[in-house]
Scaffold this motif. Structure first.
Motif, PDB file in Angstrom:
ATOM      1  N   UNK A  43       0.799  -1.208   0.000  1.00 23.97           N
ATOM      2  CA  UNK A  43       0.000   0.000   0.000  1.00 23.97           C
ATOM      3  C   UNK A  43       0.839   1.268   0.000  1.00 23.97           C
ATOM      4  N   UNK A  44       2.112   1.161   0.320  1.00 21.74           N
ATOM      5  CA  UNK A  44       2.969   2.338   0.402  1.00 21.74           C
ATOM      6  C   UNK A  44       3.839   2.405  -0.847  1.00 21.74           C
ATOM      7  N   UNK A  45       3.792   3.522  -1.524  1.00 17.58           N
ATOM      8  CA  UNK A  45       4.575   3.711  -2.736  1.00 17.58           C
ATOM      9  C   UNK A  45       5.981   4.175  -2.367  1.00 17.58           C
ATOM     10  N   UNK A  46       6.968   3.686  -3.093  1.00 20.78           N
ATOM     11  CA  UNK A  46       8.350   4.086  -2.831  1.00 20.78           C
ATOM     12  C   UNK A  46       8.601   5.542  -3.213  1.00 20.78           C
ATOM     13  N   UNK A  47       7.862   6.039  -4.189  1.00 18.27           N
ATOM     14  CA  UNK A  47       8.081   7.413  -4.638  1.00 18.27           C
ATOM     15  C   UNK A  47       6.871   8.300  -4.330  1.00 18.27           C
ATOM     16  N   UNK A  48       6.370   8.191  -3.114  1.00 19.90           N
ATOM     17  CA  UNK A  48       5.175   8.935  -2.740  1.00 19.90           C
ATOM     18  C   UNK A  48       5.378  10.448  -2.843  1.00 19.90           C
ATOM     19  N   UNK A  49       6.573  10.908  -2.594  1.00 22.11           N
ATOM     20  CA  UNK A  49       6.817  12.342  -2.669  1.00 22.11           C
ATOM     21  C   UNK A  49       6.686  12.835  -4.111  1.00 22.11           C
ATOM     22  N   UNK A  50       7.278  12.097  -5.048  1.00 20.09           N
ATOM     23  CA  UNK A  50       7.173  12.472  -6.463  1.00 20.09           C
ATOM     24  C   UNK A  50       5.719  12.394  -6.937  1.00 20.09           C
ATOM     25  N   UNK A  51       5.002  11.406  -6.461  1.00 16.37           N
ATOM     26  CA  UNK A  51       3.595  11.289  -6.839  1.00 16.37           C
ATOM     27  C   UNK A  51       2.792  12.479  -6.328  1.00 16.37           C
ATOM     28  N   UNK A  52       3.149  12.948  -5.154  1.00 20.69           N
ATOM     29  CA  UNK A  52       2.484  14.127  -4.611  1.00 20.69           C
ATOM     30  C   UNK A  52       2.756  15.377  -5.430  1.00 20.69           C
ATOM     31  N   UNK A  53       3.947  15.470  -5.992  1.00 14.39           N
ATOM     32  CA  UNK A  53       4.293  16.639  -6.798  1.00 14.39           C
ATOM     33  C   UNK A  53       3.551  16.681  -8.133  1.00 14.39           C
ATOM     34  N   UNK A  54       3.195  15.520  -8.671  1.00 12.46           N
ATOM     35  CA  UNK A  54       2.536  15.492  -9.979  1.00 12.46           C
ATOM     36  C   UNK A  54       1.019  15.369  -9.882  1.00 12.46           C
ATOM     37  N   UNK A  55       0.454  15.512  -8.693  1.00 12.75           N
ATOM     38  CA  UNK A  55      -0.993  15.360  -8.555  1.00 12.75           C
ATOM     39  C   UNK A  55      -1.754  16.402  -9.374  1.00 12.75           C
ATOM     40  N   UNK A  56      -1.220  17.609  -9.492  1.00  9.23           N
ATOM     41  CA  UNK A  56      -1.907  18.633 -10.289  1.00  9.23           C
ATOM     42  C   UNK A  56      -1.952  18.261 -11.761  1.00  9.23           C
ATOM     43  N   UNK A  57      -0.909  17.611 -12.282  1.00  6.32           N
ATOM     44  CA  UNK A  57      -0.923  17.166 -13.674  1.00  6.32           C
ATOM     45  C   UNK A  57      -2.002  16.112 -13.880  1.00  6.32           C
ATOM     46  N   UNK A  58      -2.164  15.218 -12.906  1.00  9.06           N
ATOM     47  CA  UNK A  58      -3.187  14.184 -12.994  1.00  9.06           C
ATOM     48  C   UNK A  58      -4.570  14.814 -12.977  1.00  9.06           C
ATOM     49  N   UNK A  59      -4.770  15.787 -12.111  1.00  9.09           N
ATOM     50  CA  UNK A  59      -6.062  16.463 -12.054  1.00  9.09           C
ATOM     51  C   UNK A  59      -6.350  17.219 -13.345  1.00  9.09           C
ATOM     52  N   UNK A  60      -5.311  17.759 -13.972  1.00  8.75           N
ATOM     53  CA  UNK A  60      -5.492  18.461 -15.244  1.00  8.75           C
ATOM     54  C   UNK A  60      -5.953  17.488 -16.330  1.00  8.75           C
ATOM     55  N   UNK A  61      -5.456  16.259 -16.300  1.00  6.95           N
ATOM     56  CA  UNK A  61      -5.882  15.255 -17.280  1.00  6.95           C
ATOM     57  C   UNK A  61      -7.359  14.925 -17.098  1.00  6.95           C
ATOM     58  N   UNK A  62      -7.797  14.814 -15.836  1.00  2.00           N
ATOM     59  CA  UNK A  62      -9.211  14.558 -15.561  1.00  2.00           C
ATOM     60  C   UNK A  62     -10.069  15.728 -16.032  1.00  2.00           C
ATOM     61  N   UNK A  63      -9.609  16.946 -15.769  1.00  2.00           N
ATOM     62  CA  UNK A  63     -10.344  18.139 -16.191  1.00  2.00           C
ATOM     63  C   UNK A  63     -10.414  18.247 -17.708  1.00  2.00           C
ATOM     64  N   UNK A  64      -9.343  17.855 -18.393  1.00  2.00           N
ATOM     65  CA  UNK A  64      -9.344  17.914 -19.858  1.00  2.00           C
ATOM     66  C   UNK A  64     -10.378  16.951 -20.429  1.00  2.00           C
ATOM     67  N   UNK A  65     -10.492  15.763 -19.833  1.00  2.00           N
ATOM     68  CA  UNK A  65     -11.505  14.807 -20.291  1.00  2.00           C
ATOM     69  C   UNK A  65     -12.905  15.376 -20.096  1.00  2.00           C
ATOM     70  N   UNK A  66     -13.116  16.066 -18.993  1.00  2.00           N
ATOM     71  CA  UNK A  66     -14.412  16.696 -18.742  1.00  2.00           C
ATOM     72  C   UNK A  66     -14.664  17.828 -19.733  1.00  2.00           C
TER      73      UNK A  66
END
Length: 185
Positions: A43-66
């Motif tokens: 359940x714990x990701x090795x690169x959780x910090x990097x994943x936290x930094x790119x969360x806005x890019x992921x949200x932008x992808x969801x918004x683009x689909x909408x």
């Protein structure tokens, strides 16, 4: 003096009963330590910090689909070894899509498949057997410019992602037998 003979302490039951509790706790502690040492926490990701930094890019992808008004209707065949997706609202059809089936707790069971376009807005691909449970679905274009996400229970034949997820699955879709047979004609 009493005529009863005194036995040594190790022949009495009470000392053994008193020592049994701590002995069980020690054995359980060692067993827990061995289990913790030999297994990883999936359940714990090795690169959780990097994943936290790119969360806005992921949200932008969801918004683009909408923004594009995208939705997808996903149909699984009865054997759960083939999937057919109808992409709705995409102006310029892409040659392929990527569908990821993500297990909530066991990353070793995750799978990602490339879907090939068989006709306008219709994509297909074979799957590995998924097993029972609830899976997280992620559908994205080849360039990872947009993303649709949702949940799928493996007992369901169909699921909708995006805007069509709020409406019942009422569009004309090929039935599960057509998916089992292969590419739509």
């Amino acid at each position: 003096m009493s005529s009863a003979q005194v036995q040594p302490w190790y022949r009495e039951p009470w000392p053994w009963l008193v020592m049994a509790g701590p002995a069980i706790v020690v054995v359980a502690g060692v067993t827990t330590a061995v289990i913790a040492w030999r297994t990883s926490d999936g359940l714990v990701s090795d690169d959780y910090y990097k994943q936290g930094l790119v969360i806005n890019q992921t949200l932008q992808r969801d918004e683009k689909a909408t923004t594009l008004g995208l939705s997808a209707d996903i149909l699984f065949n009865p054997g759960r070894d083939r999937v057919r997706i109808t992409l709705i609202g995409h102006d310029s059809p892409t040659a392929s899509l990527r569908l990821s089936l993500l297990h909530p707790t066991l990353p070793g069971r995750d799978q990602s498949v490339a879907l090939k376009r068989v006709s306008s807005g219709l994509y297909e691909a074979p799957l590995q057997a998924t097993g029972d449970g609830t899976w997280r679905l992620q559908l994205e274009d080849r360039e990872a410019g947009w993303r649709l996400v949702g949940a799928w229970r493996s007992k369901q034949d169909q699921v909708s992602l995006g805007q069509s997820a709020q409406a019942p699955f009422a569009r004309t879709q090929p039935d599960a037998q057509a998916v089992a047979g292969g590419v739509a004609k």
